[in-house]
Design a protein around this motif. Structure first.
Motif, PDB file in Angstrom:
ATOM      1  N   LEU A  85       0.826  -1.204   0.000  1.00  0.00           N
ATOM      2  CA  LEU A  85       0.000   0.000   0.000  1.00  0.00           C
ATOM      3  C   LEU A  85       0.856   1.247   0.000  1.00  0.00           C
ATOM      4  CD1 LEU A  85      -2.718   1.477   0.249  1.00  0.00           C
ATOM      5  CD2 LEU A  85      -2.559   1.170   2.735  1.00  0.00           C
ATOM      6  N   VAL A  86       1.933   1.253   0.795  1.00  0.00           N
ATOM      7  CA  VAL A  86       2.830   2.405   0.842  1.00  0.00           C
ATOM      8  C   VAL A  86       3.457   2.642  -0.529  1.00  0.00           C
ATOM      9  CG1 VAL A  86       4.968   3.300   1.836  1.00  0.00           C
ATOM     10  CG2 VAL A  86       3.298   2.150   3.306  1.00  0.00           C
ATOM     11  N   ALA A  87       3.871   1.559  -1.206  1.00  0.00           N
ATOM     12  CA  ALA A  87       4.465   1.695  -2.535  1.00  0.00           C
ATOM     13  C   ALA A  87       3.459   2.267  -3.530  1.00  0.00           C
ATOM     14  CB  ALA A  87       4.982   0.339  -3.021  1.00  0.00           C
ATOM     15  N   ILE A  88       2.198   1.818  -3.441  1.00  0.00           N
ATOM     16  CA  ILE A  88       1.162   2.335  -4.338  1.00  0.00           C
ATOM     17  C   ILE A  88       0.920   3.819  -4.084  1.00  0.00           C
ATOM     18  CG2 ILE A  88      -1.299   2.197  -4.890  1.00  0.00           C
ATOM     19  CD1 ILE A  88      -1.123  -0.812  -4.400  1.00  0.00           C
ATOM     20  N   PHE A 168      -3.775   7.018   3.124  1.00  0.00           N
ATOM     21  CA  PHE A 168      -4.517   6.450   1.997  1.00  0.00           C
ATOM     22  C   PHE A 168      -5.244   7.529   1.193  1.00  0.00           C
ATOM     23  CE2 PHE A 168      -7.479   6.626   5.529  1.00  0.00           C
ATOM     24  CZ  PHE A 168      -8.664   7.046   4.953  1.00  0.00           C
ATOM     25  N   GLY A 169      -5.431   8.708   1.765  1.00  0.00           N
ATOM     26  CA  GLY A 169      -6.134   9.772   1.063  1.00  0.00           C
ATOM     27  C   GLY A 169      -5.386  10.280  -0.160  1.00  0.00           C
ATOM     28  N   CYS A 196      -3.891  15.046   6.298  1.00  0.00           N
ATOM     29  CA  CYS A 196      -3.543  15.587   7.618  1.00  0.00           C
ATOM     30  C   CYS A 196      -4.598  15.220   8.650  1.00  0.00           C
ATOM     31  CB  CYS A 196      -3.396  17.105   7.537  1.00  0.00           C
ATOM     32  SG  CYS A 196      -1.931  17.687   6.646  1.00  0.00           S
ATOM     33  N   ALA A 197      -5.875  15.333   8.269  1.00  0.00           N
ATOM     34  CA  ALA A 197      -6.946  14.976   9.197  1.00  0.00           C
ATOM     35  C   ALA A 197      -6.905  13.490   9.540  1.00  0.00           C
ATOM     36  CB  ALA A 197      -8.299  15.338   8.583  1.00  0.00           C
ATOM     37  N   ALA A 198      -6.609  12.643   8.560  1.00  0.00           N
ATOM     38  CA  ALA A 198      -6.507  11.204   8.821  1.00  0.00           C
ATOM     39  C   ALA A 198      -5.305  10.893   9.714  1.00  0.00           C
ATOM     40  CB  ALA A 198      -6.404  10.442   7.502  1.00  0.00           C
ATOM     41  N   ASN A 199      -4.183  11.587   9.502  1.00  0.00           N
ATOM     42  CA  ASN A 199      -3.021  11.408  10.382  1.00  0.00           C
ATOM     43  C   ASN A 199      -3.358  11.765  11.815  1.00  0.00           C
ATOM     44  OD1 ASN A 199      -0.652  12.624   7.873  1.00  0.00           O
ATOM     45  ND2 ASN A 199      -1.449  10.582   8.211  1.00  0.00           N
TER      46      ASN A 199
END
Length: 242
Positions: A85-88, A168-169, A196-199
């Protein structure tokens, strides 16, 4: 569910998605096809209602930044393919940067095969490296701030896991950029605000004692440092090419 899965489940500690307290298990399997959902021993609510939900429902609630969905993903769900997921996300970020660097990239629709040809360009891999540096800078600054200020012991690995997944956003901006609208920069800015809000929400879930003002300050500082670092690196490359 086989016996090995039961043993792995009992060896872990789970979080109630409603109150955030620890629980021994999410459900009981009576080995006869009957499963009983466990209730939290603190708030008496269902420990995790998402174990019976479709992934689409979980994704929608995560998009709505619900703490319950974040607790399910960060605590009660075995993370598989996190680095994929990070790579994507890094590829999405690099592709977005590449498009925005092109003149008139937002004035017309792009060809359907543009993404394929972009994979052959050296600029995509330069932007991938730049996106990786930005991500590492953001994660490092946020974890450092939380570890220095938070009164409870926070595990850096858990914080890193939560921050990475809460990015993921970044994938949301790809359709808008591919459509080639005149508002690509606006969509990119909105996606950054969402990230930022998700973090912030992920940190609040992983470090409940951390005040929301500290969470907001840490996340903003992390993204500002990452942006400044990115601009500084780009200026260095541009000066070297002159």
């Amino acid at each position: 569910m086989n016996n090995q899965s039961n043993l792995e489940m009992n060896a872990r500690e789970y979080k109630c998605i409603s109150c955030g307290n620890n629980n021994d298990q999410l459900y009981r399997d009576f080995n006869s096809g009957i499963i009983k959902i466990e209730h939290c021993k603190h708030c008496q609510k269902v420990v995790d209602k998402y174990i019976e939900s479709e992934p689409v429902i979980i994704c929608l609630d995560a998009l709505l930044l619900k703490q319950q969905a974040f607790r399910h993903v960060l605590y009660n769900r075995q993370s598989q393919g996190q680095w994929k997921l990070v790579a994507i996300l890094l590829l999405c970020d690099a592709f977005t940067k590449l498009l925005l660097q092109r003149p008139n990239s937002g004035e017309s629709r792009l060809r359907p095969d543009y993404m394929i040809y972009s994979a052959l360009e050296w600029g995509l891999y330069q932007n991938f490296s730049l996106a990786l540096i930005e991500l590492l800078s953001t994660v490092s600054i946020i974890i450092l701030c939380i570890m220095m200020v938070s009164s409870e012991k926070c595990r850096p690995g858990e914080l890193m896991h939560g921050i990475l997944l809460s990015n993921f956003g970044k994938i949301l901006v790809i359709p808008a950029v591919l459509w080639g609208t005149n508002y690509s920069l606006i969509y990119v800015s909105l996606s950054r605000v969402f990230v930022c809000a998700a973090n912030i929400q992920a940190i609040r879930v992983l470090s409940p004692s951390c005040h929301i003002s500290i969470c907001i300050t840490s996340v903003i500082l992390g993204h500002v440092v990452a942006t400044v670092t990115s601009i500084w690196i780009q200026n260095m490359f541009s000066q070297g090419q002159v």
